[in-house]
Write an enzyme that holds these catalytic residues in place. Structure first.
Site, PDB file in Angstrom:
ATOM      1  N   THR A 106      27.106   0.900  27.156  1.00  0.00           N
ATOM      2  CA  THR A 106      28.403   0.229  27.307  1.00  0.00           C
ATOM      3  C   THR A 106      28.287  -1.282  27.094  1.00  0.00           C
ATOM      4  O   THR A 106      27.222  -1.875  27.321  1.00  0.00           O
ATOM      5  CB  THR A 106      28.937   0.510  28.729  1.00  0.00           C
ATOM      6  OG1 THR A 106      30.065  -0.319  28.973  1.00  0.00           O
ATOM      7  CG2 THR A 106      27.910   0.209  29.811  1.00  0.00           C
ATOM      8  N   ASP A 107      29.413  -1.909  26.750  1.00  0.00           N
ATOM      9  CA  ASP A 107      29.445  -3.374  26.646  1.00  0.00           C
ATOM     10  C   ASP A 107      29.372  -4.051  28.017  1.00  0.00           C
ATOM     11  O   ASP A 107      29.092  -5.249  28.115  1.00  0.00           O
ATOM     12  CB  ASP A 107      30.694  -3.847  25.881  1.00  0.00           C
ATOM     13  CG  ASP A 107      32.020  -3.431  26.506  1.00  0.00           C
ATOM     14  OD1 ASP A 107      32.015  -2.763  27.561  1.00  0.00           O
ATOM     15  OD2 ASP A 107      33.076  -3.784  25.939  1.00  0.00           O
ATOM     16  N   GLU A 108      29.610  -3.269  29.093  1.00  0.00           N
ATOM     17  CA  GLU A 108      29.648  -3.884  30.433  1.00  0.00           C
ATOM     18  C   GLU A 108      28.288  -4.435  30.858  1.00  0.00           C
ATOM     19  O   GLU A 108      28.213  -5.241  31.781  1.00  0.00           O
ATOM     20  CB  GLU A 108      30.156  -2.886  31.476  1.00  0.00           C
ATOM     21  CG  GLU A 108      31.547  -2.407  31.163  1.00  0.00           C
ATOM     22  CD  GLU A 108      32.295  -1.840  32.367  1.00  0.00           C
ATOM     23  OE1 GLU A 108      31.830  -2.000  33.501  1.00  0.00           O
ATOM     24  OE2 GLU A 108      33.362  -1.249  32.138  1.00  0.00           O
TER      25      GLU A 108
ATOM     26  N   TYR B 118      27.969   0.159  38.584  1.00  0.00           N
ATOM     27  CA  TYR B 118      27.960   0.971  37.360  1.00  0.00           C
ATOM     28  C   TYR B 118      27.228   0.249  36.230  1.00  0.00           C
ATOM     29  O   TYR B 118      26.297   0.794  35.622  1.00  0.00           O
ATOM     30  CB  TYR B 118      29.403   1.302  36.930  1.00  0.00           C
ATOM     31  CG  TYR B 118      29.499   1.756  35.483  1.00  0.00           C
ATOM     32  CD1 TYR B 118      28.993   2.983  35.090  1.00  0.00           C
ATOM     33  CD2 TYR B 118      30.087   0.938  34.510  1.00  0.00           C
ATOM     34  CE1 TYR B 118      29.050   3.402  33.752  1.00  0.00           C
ATOM     35  CE2 TYR B 118      30.156   1.337  33.181  1.00  0.00           C
ATOM     36  CZ  TYR B 118      29.635   2.565  32.807  1.00  0.00           C
ATOM     37  OH  TYR B 118      29.692   2.959  31.487  1.00  0.00           O
TER      38      TYR B 118
ATOM     39  N   LYS C 250      23.722   1.169  34.217  1.00  0.00           N
ATOM     40  CA  LYS C 250      23.638   1.389  32.762  1.00  0.00           C
ATOM     41  C   LYS C 250      22.645   0.394  32.147  1.00  0.00           C
ATOM     42  O   LYS C 250      21.891   0.750  31.237  1.00  0.00           O
ATOM     43  CB  LYS C 250      25.018   1.233  32.109  1.00  0.00           C
ATOM     44  CG  LYS C 250      26.006   2.342  32.415  1.00  0.00           C
ATOM     45  CD  LYS C 250      25.589   3.710  31.910  1.00  0.00           C
ATOM     46  CE  LYS C 250      25.635   3.843  30.401  1.00  0.00           C
ATOM     47  NZ  LYS C 250      25.353   5.245  29.963  1.00  0.00           N
TER      48      LYS C 250
HETATM   49  P1  NAD Z   1      32.732  10.833  31.764  1.00  0.00           P
HETATM   50  O1  NAD Z   1      32.597  10.408  33.174  1.00  0.00           O
HETATM   51  O2  NAD Z   1      34.064  11.249  31.252  1.00  0.00           O
HETATM   52  O3  NAD Z   1      31.733  12.046  31.460  1.00  0.00           O
HETATM   53  C1  NAD Z   1      30.412  12.070  31.920  1.00  0.00           C
HETATM   54  C2  NAD Z   1      29.892  13.492  31.752  1.00  0.00           C
HETATM   55  O4  NAD Z   1      28.519  13.512  32.198  1.00  0.00           O
HETATM   56  C3  NAD Z   1      30.646  14.528  32.600  1.00  0.00           C
HETATM   57  O5  NAD Z   1      30.900  15.680  31.830  1.00  0.00           O
HETATM   58  C4  NAD Z   1      29.677  14.838  33.731  1.00  0.00           C
HETATM   59  O6  NAD Z   1      29.808  16.162  34.224  1.00  0.00           O
HETATM   60  C5  NAD Z   1      28.334  14.624  33.061  1.00  0.00           C
HETATM   61  N1  NAD Z   1      27.270  14.288  34.001  1.00  0.00           N
HETATM   62  C6  NAD Z   1      27.314  13.400  35.033  1.00  0.00           C
HETATM   63  N2  NAD Z   1      26.135  13.378  35.676  1.00  0.00           N
HETATM   64  C7  NAD Z   1      25.318  14.243  35.019  1.00  0.00           C
HETATM   65  C8  NAD Z   1      23.958  14.633  35.185  1.00  0.00           C
HETATM   66  N3  NAD Z   1      23.204  14.138  36.170  1.00  0.00           N
HETATM   67  N4  NAD Z   1      23.427  15.529  34.316  1.00  0.00           N
HETATM   68  C9  NAD Z   1      24.192  16.063  33.322  1.00  0.00           C
HETATM   69  N5  NAD Z   1      25.486  15.745  33.136  1.00  0.00           N
HETATM   70  C10 NAD Z   1      26.029  14.828  33.950  1.00  0.00           C
HETATM   71  O7  NAD Z   1      32.136   9.649  30.905  1.00  0.00           O
HETATM   72  P2  NAD Z   1      32.552   9.126  29.453  1.00  0.00           P
HETATM   73  O8  NAD Z   1      33.659   8.154  29.591  1.00  0.00           O
HETATM   74  O9  NAD Z   1      32.697  10.274  28.557  1.00  0.00           O
HETATM   75  O10 NAD Z   1      31.245   8.295  29.083  1.00  0.00           O
HETATM   76  C11 NAD Z   1      30.155   8.916  28.407  1.00  0.00           C
HETATM   77  C12 NAD Z   1      29.061   7.890  28.201  1.00  0.00           C
HETATM   78  O11 NAD Z   1      29.571   6.811  27.427  1.00  0.00           O
HETATM   79  C13 NAD Z   1      28.543   7.265  29.495  1.00  0.00           C
HETATM   80  O12 NAD Z   1      27.154   7.093  29.368  1.00  0.00           O
HETATM   81  C14 NAD Z   1      29.261   5.927  29.578  1.00  0.00           C
HETATM   82  O13 NAD Z   1      28.479   4.994  30.266  1.00  0.00           O
HETATM   83  C15 NAD Z   1      29.371   5.580  28.117  1.00  0.00           C
HETATM   84  N6  NAD Z   1      30.501   4.721  27.735  1.00  0.00           N
HETATM   85  C16 NAD Z   1      31.773   5.032  28.135  1.00  0.00           C
HETATM   86  C17 NAD Z   1      32.835   4.239  27.700  1.00  0.00           C
HETATM   87  C18 NAD Z   1      34.266   4.542  28.085  1.00  0.00           C
HETATM   88  O14 NAD Z   1      35.152   3.727  27.791  1.00  0.00           O
HETATM   89  N7  NAD Z   1      34.560   5.673  28.713  1.00  0.00           N
HETATM   90  C19 NAD Z   1      32.589   3.117  26.880  1.00  0.00           C
HETATM   91  C20 NAD Z   1      31.277   2.833  26.511  1.00  0.00           C
HETATM   92  C21 NAD Z   1      30.246   3.651  26.927  1.00  0.00           C
HETATM   93  O1  DAU Z   2      33.798  -1.351  28.610  1.00  0.00           O
HETATM   94  C1  DAU Z   2      33.345  -0.025  28.590  1.00  0.00           C
HETATM   95  C2  DAU Z   2      33.638   0.620  29.916  1.00  0.00           C
HETATM   96  O2  DAU Z   2      35.034   0.876  29.958  1.00  0.00           O
HETATM   97  C3  DAU Z   2      32.853   1.900  30.143  1.00  0.00           C
HETATM   98  O3  DAU Z   2      31.486   1.602  30.199  1.00  0.00           O
HETATM   99  C4  DAU Z   2      33.293   2.589  31.440  1.00  0.00           C
HETATM  100  O4  DAU Z   2      32.620   3.827  31.585  1.00  0.00           O
HETATM  101  C5  DAU Z   2      34.781   2.815  31.371  1.00  0.00           C
HETATM  102  O5  DAU Z   2      35.241   3.397  32.579  1.00  0.00           O
HETATM  103  C6  DAU Z   2      35.513   1.503  31.109  1.00  0.00           C
HETATM  104  O6  DAU Z   2      35.405   0.623  32.241  1.00  0.00           O
HETATM  105  P1  DAU Z   2      36.650  -0.259  32.763  1.00  0.00           P
HETATM  106  O7  DAU Z   2      36.408  -0.618  34.164  1.00  0.00           O
HETATM  107  O8  DAU Z   2      36.952  -1.364  31.801  1.00  0.00           O
HETATM  108  O9  DAU Z   2      37.813   0.853  32.605  1.00  0.00           O
HETATM  109  P2  DAU Z   2      39.046   1.255  33.536  1.00  0.00           P
HETATM  110  O10 DAU Z   2      39.901   2.175  32.732  1.00  0.00           O
HETATM  111  O11 DAU Z   2      38.617   1.703  34.884  1.00  0.00           O
HETATM  112  O12 DAU Z   2      39.813  -0.120  33.698  1.00  0.00           O
HETATM  113  C7  DAU Z   2      40.280  -0.822  32.553  1.00  0.00           C
HETATM  114  C8  DAU Z   2      40.884  -2.129  33.041  1.00  0.00           C
HETATM  115  O13 DAU Z   2      42.089  -1.813  33.779  1.00  0.00           O
HETATM  116  C9  DAU Z   2      40.000  -2.878  34.016  1.00  0.00           C
HETATM  117  O14 DAU Z   2      40.176  -4.269  33.805  1.00  0.00           O
HETATM  118  C10 DAU Z   2      40.526  -2.475  35.388  1.00  0.00           C
HETATM  119  C11 DAU Z   2      42.016  -2.269  35.135  1.00  0.00           C
HETATM  120  N1  DAU Z   2      42.669  -1.238  35.985  1.00  0.00           N
HETATM  121  C12 DAU Z   2      42.091  -0.008  36.083  1.00  0.00           C
HETATM  122  C13 DAU Z   2      42.677   0.978  36.864  1.00  0.00           C
HETATM  123  C14 DAU Z   2      42.024   2.342  36.990  1.00  0.00           C
HETATM  124  C15 DAU Z   2      43.866  -1.526  36.606  1.00  0.00           C
HETATM  125  O15 DAU Z   2      44.409  -2.655  36.482  1.00  0.00           O
HETATM  126  N2  DAU Z   2      44.457  -0.557  37.374  1.00  0.00           N
HETATM  127  C16 DAU Z   2      43.893   0.678  37.537  1.00  0.00           C
HETATM  128  O16 DAU Z   2      44.479   1.523  38.296  1.00  0.00           O
END
Ligand code: NAD
Ligand code: DAU
Length: 355
Positions: free
Chosen positions: A133-135, A159, A163
């Site tokens: 992730t970019d975080e 988190y 990562k």
């Molecule tokens: P998600 O939470 O929707 O899905 C995670 C999946 O991993 C789930 O299906 C869960 O059951 C599985 N899981 C959790 N713990 C596990 C374990 N110990 N063993 C096997 N499976 C396990 O997450 P996502 O949003 O799909 O993110 C996927 C990946 O991409 C993550 O590594 C996250 O850090 C990264 N990522 C997410 C975003 C985003 O915006 N969602 C952006 C950049 C990177």
């Molecule tokens: O940048 C990549 C990341 O993006 C991933 O690594 C994470 O897995 C993914 O969850 C996401 O993280 P964020 O914290 O940016 O996503 P989230 O959707 O939780 O929140 C997006 C923005 O919105 C953040 O600034 C928090 C804000 N927010 C979120 C929720 C859930 C609100 O203002 N209200 C809310 O109820």
């Protein structure tokens, strides 16, 4: 030929699995622990697909990983499995340390043993791609240049720290043991099958349910949004042609303040599903207490992946968000399935006391 994908029942992993199997006849072993975020309903179109082998299990389960690698002899491992929600990591970081750090360590260590024993040709073709992730780069000032791959790691939440730790382990397994790894650091994804704890699906579903649309703090935090299918195509490209040991930033060049994202969703819903009383969904916007340690801005410089691998996103934010809203309107059964008791418990805890 086969690949092992972890976390393929979650949001991005399931989109990756569905896209992969639509384009390839290579067997895909999908290992997912099915935590609250994993959902087999998402994969039900694959029920009769012999190229999809689903295994419920943990990336931290060393004997299981070792057995799967020996049994299926994959040419690649793509690691999506993680705890992914920042707010949950603030309430309880333990699972994040366990899966994102210890789990990644076990996956790396067992993959290394498997890879070391491969015959020369398979050994040199093998890849482990770690999805990050970019975080990990921390928070940017509004006038700062977007994150490049050289940006120092400054993770701010449990988190992002977990990562960042996993990225360091992946890097070290390459540097020390020569494990052929690739790491991708992506911005915020959105699209189909996004679990409604995250901002975009939460706002769509709360709007339709007549509930408040919770904005943390002043709503001026900035995220760089990428349609999930574009993330999946970038991962396929890095897996196919990325340089070993390199990291690739992936982003959509779509920086938006949260309030603008929410207002855009409201106006598209006003058009697609107008409220009976004629009012706008925007009237449901509700400012609430900020997230502790909330990162102000993320922005990705995605020029390296474009220059080296020719990847660019297909969707703009306006095309992707409209597709996403339409998907949620047309997939209410999926929504009902994931909005189970455990989900309601989370919403009650996180948004307790808000209007
Ligand atoms: P998600 O939470 O929707 O899905 C995670 C999946 O991993 C789930 O299906 C869960 O059951 C599985 N899981 C959790 N713990 C596990 C374990 N110990 N063993 C096997 N499976 C396990 O997450 P996502 O949003 O799909 O993110 C996927 C990946 O991409 C993550 O590594 C996250 O850090 C990264 N990522 C997410 C975003 C985003 O915006 N969602 C952006 C950049 C990177
Ligand atoms: O940048 C990549 C990341 O993006 C991933 O690594 C994470 O897995 C993914 O969850 C996401 O993280 P964020 O914290 O940016 O996503 P989230 O959707 O939780 O929140 C997006 C923005 O919105 C953040 O600034 C928090 C804000 N927010 C979120 C929720 C859930 C609100 O203002 N209200 C809310 O109820």
């Amino acid at each position: 030929m086969s690949i092992l994908v972890t976390g393929g029942a979650g949001f991005i992993g399931s989109n990756f699995v569905l896209d992969w199997l639509a384009q390839s006849d290579e067997t895909l072993i999908n290992l997912d622990a099915l935590t609250y975020a994993g959902n087999l309903d998402t994969l039900k179109s694959l029920q009769n697909n012999p190229n999809h082998i689903f295994v419920q299990g943990d990336i931290g389960d060393a004997p299981l990983i070792s057995q799967l690698l020996t049994q299926y002899q994959p040419r690649a491992v793509v690691n999506f499995a993680a705890e992914s929600h920042v707010d949950r990591s603030i309430h309880g970081p333990t699972d994040f340390i366990q899966t994102n750090i210890v789990g990644t360590f076990q996956l790396l260590e067992n993959t290394r043993r498997y890879w070391e024993a491969l015959p020369t040709e398979q050994k040199s073709a093998f890849r482990l791609l770690h999805v990050s992730t970019d975080e990990v780069y921390g928070s940017l000032a509004n006038d700062a240049a977007p994150f490049t791959e050289q940006h120092p790691y400054e993770p701010n939440s449990p988190y992002s720290a977990s990562k960042a730790a996993s990225d360091h382990l992946v890097r070290a397994w390459h540097h020390t043991y020569g494990l052929p790894v690739l790491t991708t650091n992506c911005s915020n994804n959105y699209g189909p099958y996004h679990f409604p704890e995250k901002l975009i699906p939460l706002v769509i579903l709360n709007a339709l349910a007549g509930k408040p649309l919770p904005i943390y703090g002043d709503g001026l935090q900035i995220r760089d949004w990428l349609y999930v299918k574009d993330h999946c195509s970038a991962i396929r490209r890095v897996l196919a042609a990325g340089r070993l040991g390199e990291t690739y930033n992936i982003g959509g060049w779509n920086e938006k303040p949260n309030i603008e994202v929410v207002q855009t969703i409201c106006s598209i819903l006003d058009e697609l599903k107008p409220k009976a009383d004629g009012s706008s969904y925007a009237a449901q916007i509700s400012y609430i207490t900020d997230r502790p340690g909330h990162d102000r801005r993320y922005a990705i410089d995605a020029r390296k992946i474009e220059r080296e691998l020719g990847w660019k996103p297909d969707e703009t934010f306006s095309s992707g968000i409209r597709k996403t809203i339409l998907w949620y309107l047309e997939n209410q059964a999926w929504v009902a399935n994931v909005s189970s008791g455990a989900y309601r418990d989370w919403v009650n805890k996180q948004y307790a006391g808000t209007p």
